[in-house]
Design a protein around this motif. Structure first.
Motif, PDB file in Angstrom:
ATOM      1  N   ILE A 180       0.825  -1.214   0.000  1.00  0.00           N
ATOM      2  CA  ILE A 180       0.000   0.000   0.000  1.00  0.00           C
ATOM      3  C   ILE A 180       0.851   1.253   0.000  1.00  0.00           C
ATOM      4  CG2 ILE A 180      -1.651   1.349   1.373  1.00  0.00           C
ATOM      5  CD1 ILE A 180      -2.896  -1.281   2.283  1.00  0.00           C
ATOM      6  N   HIS A 181       1.902   1.255   0.838  1.00  0.00           N
ATOM      7  CA  HIS A 181       2.730   2.454   1.004  1.00  0.00           C
ATOM      8  C   HIS A 181       4.009   2.062   1.719  1.00  0.00           C
ATOM      9  CE1 HIS A 181       3.907   6.556   2.215  1.00  0.00           C
ATOM     10  NE2 HIS A 181       3.044   7.001   1.302  1.00  0.00           N
ATOM     11  N   ASP A 182       5.073   2.793   1.452  1.00  0.00           N
ATOM     12  CA  ASP A 182       6.363   2.495   2.089  1.00  0.00           C
ATOM     13  C   ASP A 182       6.329   2.662   3.603  1.00  0.00           C
ATOM     14  OD1 ASP A 182       7.505   1.923  -0.345  1.00  0.00           O
ATOM     15  OD2 ASP A 182       8.445   3.891  -0.594  1.00  0.00           O
ATOM     16  N   ASN A 183       5.393   3.470   4.113  1.00  0.00           N
ATOM     17  CA  ASN A 183       5.338   3.730   5.557  1.00  0.00           C
ATOM     18  C   ASN A 183       4.555   2.680   6.339  1.00  0.00           C
ATOM     19  OD1 ASN A 183       6.820   6.018   5.141  1.00  0.00           O
ATOM     20  ND2 ASN A 183       5.136   7.467   5.465  1.00  0.00           N
ATOM     21  N   VAL A 184       3.950   1.709   5.646  1.00  0.00           N
ATOM     22  CA  VAL A 184       3.154   0.702   6.345  1.00  0.00           C
ATOM     23  C   VAL A 184       4.055  -0.212   7.169  1.00  0.00           C
ATOM     24  CG1 VAL A 184       1.739  -1.366   6.048  1.00  0.00           C
ATOM     25  CG2 VAL A 184       1.193   0.701   4.769  1.00  0.00           C
ATOM     26  N   VAL A 185       3.658  -0.412   8.427  1.00  0.00           N
ATOM     27  CA  VAL A 185       4.263  -1.400   9.312  1.00  0.00           C
ATOM     28  C   VAL A 185       3.185  -2.439   9.597  1.00  0.00           C
ATOM     29  CG1 VAL A 185       5.302  -1.804  11.579  1.00  0.00           C
ATOM     30  CG2 VAL A 185       5.785   0.329  10.350  1.00  0.00           C
TER      31      VAL A 185
END
Length: 226
Positions: free
Chosen positions: A77-82
């Motif tokens: 979804i996005h590089d910031n997803v953890v």
């Protein structure tokens, strides 16, 4: 200490981000459900586009293959997803596999120091001890934070301790004193950190004095020079 808000409400996230102190967001299907008829993955993307920091999004599967499939979907979804992984046997296996793939993880639903030790050994980027829920059963949630801090310091684990299930500002203060790396909290708790009666009383007095000063200046006749 990093401050995260625990929500799926975009308005609250925008307001927290506007304060300039927001480092990330934690969310889960329950929080998304509270927002009504919204798509979970779309809301995760919207959150990532709103806040410049890690955004924890939780899987719902409880077995290894399902967790891995959901984790890969969330990570795209996005590089910031953890990816939030529950602290169960297959969850530990998933943490190790995702760590080897370079996908960041937040191991959630931690209630004991031995659970936290396993999560760190498996390569979790974050561990989420739920201090409020521990307090709810008349145990010591903050004591858990202190024990995890000591264990991680003993062995040099890089897993960040994310104090979760925070109910009030005292939880935030004590987690900071204990050495937690992150506190995730409802937006209402974040704003409550600002509140103190002496601040309100002092500001009221300063503003009243300023009005008195302006009135006195307005009533003083202007002097002229020859």
């Amino acid at each position: 200490m990093k401050f995260f808000v625990d929500t799926a409400n975009l308005e609250d996230i925008r307001e927290a981000a506007g304060m300039g102190v927001l480092d990330g967001v934690t969310t889960n299907p329950s929080l998304v459900k509270a927002e009504g008829n919204v798509d979970f993955h779309e809301r995760v993307l919207e959150i990532c586009q709103t806040v410049d920091g890690d955004v924890s999004a939780e899987v719902t599967a409880t077995e290894f293959d399902g967790m891995m499939e959901e984790a890969h979907t969330l990570a795209q979804i996005h590089d910031n997803v953890v990816v939030k992984i529950p602290l169960i046997k297959d969850g530990i296996k998933a943490l190790r596999a995702l760590d080897e793939e370079g996908i960041k993880t937040n191991c959630t639903l931690c209630f004991s120091p031995t659970q936290a030790l396993l999560a760190a050994k498996a390569g979790a980027d974050y561990i989420s001890p739920f201090i409020g829920r521990i307090d709810d059963i008349s145990s010591d949630g903050m004591g858990l934070i202190e024990e995890i801090v000591q264990i991680y310091d003993n062995y040099g684990f890089e897993t960040e301790i994310l104090a979760a299930s925070i109910r009030h500002p005292t939880h935030v203060k004590r987690a900071a004193l204990a050495g937690a790396d992150v506190a995730t909290m409802p937006f209402s708790v974040l704003t409550n950190l600002l509140e103190h009666p002496l601040t309100d009383r002092g500001l009221e007095r300063f503003l009243a004095d300023w009005e008195d000063y302006k009135e006195a200046r307005d009533e003083t006749p202007a002097t002229t020079t020859a």
